[in-house]
Design a protein around this motif. Structure first.
Motif, short mmCIF file in Angstrom:
data_model
loop_
_atom_site.label_atom_id
_atom_site.label_comp_id
_atom_site.label_asym_id
_atom_site.label_seq_id
_atom_site.Cartn_x
_atom_site.Cartn_y
_atom_site.Cartn_z
N THR A 324 2.88 -3.69 13.29
CA THR A 324 4.17 -3.95 12.63
C THR A 324 3.92 -4.49 11.23
N ASN A 325 4.59 -3.87 10.25
CA ASN A 325 4.56 -4.41 8.89
C ASN A 325 5.44 -5.66 8.86
N SER A 326 4.88 -6.77 8.41
CA SER A 326 5.64 -8.02 8.45
C SER A 326 5.47 -8.82 7.16
N ILE A 327 6.38 -9.76 6.97
CA ILE A 327 6.37 -10.60 5.76
C ILE A 327 6.47 -12.06 6.17
N MET A 338 6.13 -14.01 -1.22
CA MET A 338 6.06 -13.24 0.02
C MET A 338 4.64 -12.77 0.27
N TYR A 340 2.23 -10.32 2.76
CA TYR A 340 2.29 -9.20 3.71
C TYR A 340 1.31 -9.43 4.85
N LEU A 342 -0.10 -7.42 8.57
CA LEU A 342 -0.04 -6.31 9.52
C LEU A 342 -0.30 -6.92 10.90
N PRO A 361 1.27 -2.07 0.19
CA PRO A 361 2.52 -2.19 0.94
C PRO A 361 3.67 -2.57 0.01
N LYS A 362 4.87 -2.16 0.40
CA LYS A 362 6.06 -2.42 -0.43
C LYS A 362 6.96 -3.43 0.27
N PHE A 363 7.86 -3.99 -0.51
CA PHE A 363 8.85 -4.89 0.08
C PHE A 363 10.23 -4.57 -0.49
N ALA A 364 11.22 -4.94 0.26
CA ALA A 364 12.61 -4.83 -0.21
C ALA A 364 13.35 -6.08 0.26
N VAL A 365 14.22 -6.57 -0.60
CA VAL A 365 15.02 -7.76 -0.27
C VAL A 365 16.49 -7.33 -0.22
N ALA A 373 16.40 -6.52 -4.51
CA ALA A 373 15.09 -6.54 -5.16
C ALA A 373 14.11 -5.71 -4.34
N PHE A 377 3.47 -5.24 -3.04
CA PHE A 377 2.59 -6.41 -2.90
C PHE A 377 1.34 -6.20 -3.74
#
Lengths: 380, 272
Positions: A324-327, A338, A340, A342, A361-365, A373, A377
């Motif tokens: 799972t991709n997690s933050i 933030m 990242y 795994l 990896p990418k993030f979205a808020v 936003a 990462f």
């Protein structure tokens, strides 16, 4: 559950062949003994800083190799026959790149004949010499570029089995080290005893592989002034217990610290392993060529001291995929920092083996359903 | 984070995991409270107070907001190469700009009879207003950047003050604005290299002489150029606006009679 069927002891052996590699199969540091007295005959014309000493490869003085490191000339002289004569003997001289730093120099293709518990064995090494002043003193890091390997058949399955040289400490070469054990079809893939592919496991007299327990012995076969190791697996009877692996995609699981070293390939669900208490667990995830490594020791991540397997109840090991991709997020002033992660089934963290740094990896808020936003990462 | 964002936010990470897992992770909730931006206003309030001082009660004085605004805006959205170099680099740039603005606005008070006294007053003004700006900005970010940010700022402000002192000595006979630009750039480069030189020599000794000059001094010269770029808007203001040209002349201890913008002044007039 209970004891496995007890077949009559049957032994399988494999004669191992010496093989050199262009990649490092193991690394370790070696102590450098100091020597202030010059050699009986030294190379002419050396200038700059000269460091004399002894490389100690274990097994007493028989594996001590006196050396002279001409740091500024970027040359290393090894007194391989111990006669103290380093003058005009090309076989004792090793050079490095003339552009190499004065503090750190690498000498490749150093072939030695070292005394082992069975006799003299060949080994090819790369020697990395460091000298950062008197406070630390010169040190040497060794890369092994050779190992012994052969084909071994266990329960109808072919394996590449081998012995990888390790820190040649007090007992000397082959007294300890690593056992290379992987499916025969993987034999051409590069490996290292220190990487996270788990192709090599610590040498152990008792090993449990593919659902069977073995007594493993290694000895030396003499020939042409040197020996070649011989591996022998003798099947054993052992009490088994159940281990319930809740996650998926485990490519190899290694349990250490018990009466047997346990090596399981593609374990899933309920598996049987020798009863006992295991205080170390290593594994990697693998599925259709995608591989993920465990970031840190499995038990430390799982906040457990040991895995106890008995013949009455099943033990649980909650690790594995799907990933799972997690933050994790923390506030630093006006910044939201933030990180990242795994994460696996039990909260353990991984890293993909094929790490493409150009595609982090990418993030979205989101605030409600609105994305406010987004970004990537940064590694670090 | 956007300054308007607040309340419960949902954070989602995504990466291609192939067959080992889904690309998008689950939503992670985070309760975000708007940061207190009041400290950011402190340097601006300080500048407003300086604008209210008697010598600054004229329209021309307000032009100081132009170079200050330019450097401040740049510090809010710097190029990656600068923000990646040091976390505190943009904060130090903003602090330097506020320090320079304060020096320009306080020049009537900072100017003393002796050049060295003026230098000390300039140092005090730069340190006071630069330090205030840095504290106000770093209080909103991570405190672990405070010490390195302060050290870098102290060095930068010191270089600024010494450069102005030496510039005054060089230009005391020929106050030529174009020359001032070039001299300032050269002085900043020399001073930054002088500061870096001991570290370079230590590295040379430690590595047995295998350090590349360019690898060491290129970043040092880049710092000097950034430093000059932060001062340039204030120099341009002093070129374009007679009010601030007089202020610069006063700070550099250039006599009124010697002031010739387009050409060097005759020696005779300097001695008058």
């Amino acid at each position: 559950m209970g004891a496995a069927e007890s077949p009559s002891p049957s032994a399988t052996s494999a004669a191992l062949e010496y093989q050199e590699t262009d990649y490092s199969v193991n690394t370790w540091s070696v102590a450098l003994g100091s020597q202030t007295k010059p050699f009986k005959k030294e190379p002419a014309g050396l200038s700059g800083k000269i460091i004399r000493g002894t490389l100690n490869f274990g097994a007493g003085s028989s594996n001590s190799v006196p050396f002279l490191w001409a740091r500024d000339a970027r040359k290393l002289y090894l007194d391989l026959n111990g006669d103290g004569d380093l003058f005009q003997d090309a076989s004792k001289m090793f050079s490095t790149d003339t552009a190499a730093s004065a503090n750190y120099q690498t000498f490749k293709h150093v072939r030695l004949l070292l005394n082992t518990i069975f006799g003299y064995c060949r080994v090819q090494l790369t020697l990395n010499f460091y000298d950062y002043g008197q406070a630390i003193g010169p040190t040497c890091a060794i890369e092994a570029h050779s190992f012994w390997q052969g084909k071994l058949s266990l329960q109808g399955r072919d394996w590449q089995a081998g012995i990888v040289p390790s820190a040649l400490a007090q007992a000397g070469l082959l007294a300890n080290g690593w056992l290379l054990l992987r499916p025969w079809e993987n034999r051409n893939q590069p490996f290292s005893a220190t990487d996270r592919n788990l192709a090599a496991v610590p040498l152990s007299r008792k090993i449990f592989v593919d659902g069977h327990a073995y007594q493993m012995d290694w000895s030396g076969e003499p020939g042409k002034g040197m020996v070649s190791p011989l591996l022998q697996f003798t099947e054993q009877s052992v009490a088994l217990g159940e281990l319930n692996i809740t996650g998926q995609f485990i490519g190899r699981l290694v349990l250490k610290g018990g009466s047997y070293l346990v090596v399981l390939d593609q374990p899933a669900g309920m598996v049987k392993v020798p009863t006992g208490s295991y205080n170390q667990v290593d594994f990697l995830l693998e599925r259709n060529g995608a591989v993920a490594y465990l970031l840190n020791s499995g038990l430390a991540q799982l906040d457990r001291q040991k895995i106890s397997v008995n013949d009455k109840t099943s033990a649980a090991l909650n690790v594995g995929g799907p990933l799972t991709n997690s933050i994790t997020a923390n506030r630093h002033g006006q910044d939201l920092v933030m990180n990242y992660q795994l994460v696996g089934a039990g909260g353990e963290t991984y890293q993909m083996a094929a790490l493409d740094r150009s595609k982090p990896p990418k993030f979205a808020v989101y605030s409600g359903e609105k994305k406010i936003a987004s970004g990537e990462f940064e590694y670090g | 984070m956007p300054l308007t964002a607040s309340g419960q936010l949902a954070l989602v990470a995504s990466a291609d995991l192939g067959v080992l897992g889904s690309k998008d992770g689950p939503r992670i909730n985070y309760d975000w409270v708007l940061p207190n931006v009041a400290p950011l206003l402190l340097p601006w309030l300080a500048i407003a107070v300086l604008l209210a001082l008697k010598p600054n009660r004229r329209a021309a004085a307000w032009w100081i907001l132009l170079p200050l605004g330019c450097v401040f805006a740049f510090s809010l959205a710097p190029p990656d190469v600068l923000s990646n170099a040091f976390d505190f680099a943009t904060d130090d740039l903003a602090a330097l700009a506020f320090g320079l603005a304060a020096v320009w606005l306080l020049s009537d008070y900072l100017r003393q009879n002796h050049r060295l006294l003026t230098f000390l007053c300039v140092v005090a003004a730069l340190a006071g207003f630069g330090g205030l700006t840095l504290f106000s900005r770093l209080s909103l970010t991570s405190t672990n950047q405070l010490a390195p940010g302060l050290i870098m700022l102290a060095v930068g402000l010191g270089v600024t003050a010494v450069a102005l002192l030496v510039l005054g000595l060089i230009c005391r006979k020929h106050f030529h604005l174009a020359g001032i630009y070039l001299w300032l750039l050269a002085l900043l480069a020399v001073f930054w290299v002088m500061i870096a030189l001991p570290f370079f020599l230590m590295d040379v000794l430690g590595s047995g002489g295998r350090i590349e000059w360019s690898a060491f001094f290129t970043p040092v010269l880049a710092v000097a150029v950034c430093h000059f770029a932060a001062m340039l808007p204030f120099l341009i203001l002093s070129s374009a606006c007679p009010f601030y040209r007089d202020r610069l002349r006063s700070l550099l201890h250039v006599k009124e009679e010697a002031a010739v913008v387009a050409a060097p002044a005759p020696e005779a007039s300097l001695k008058a």
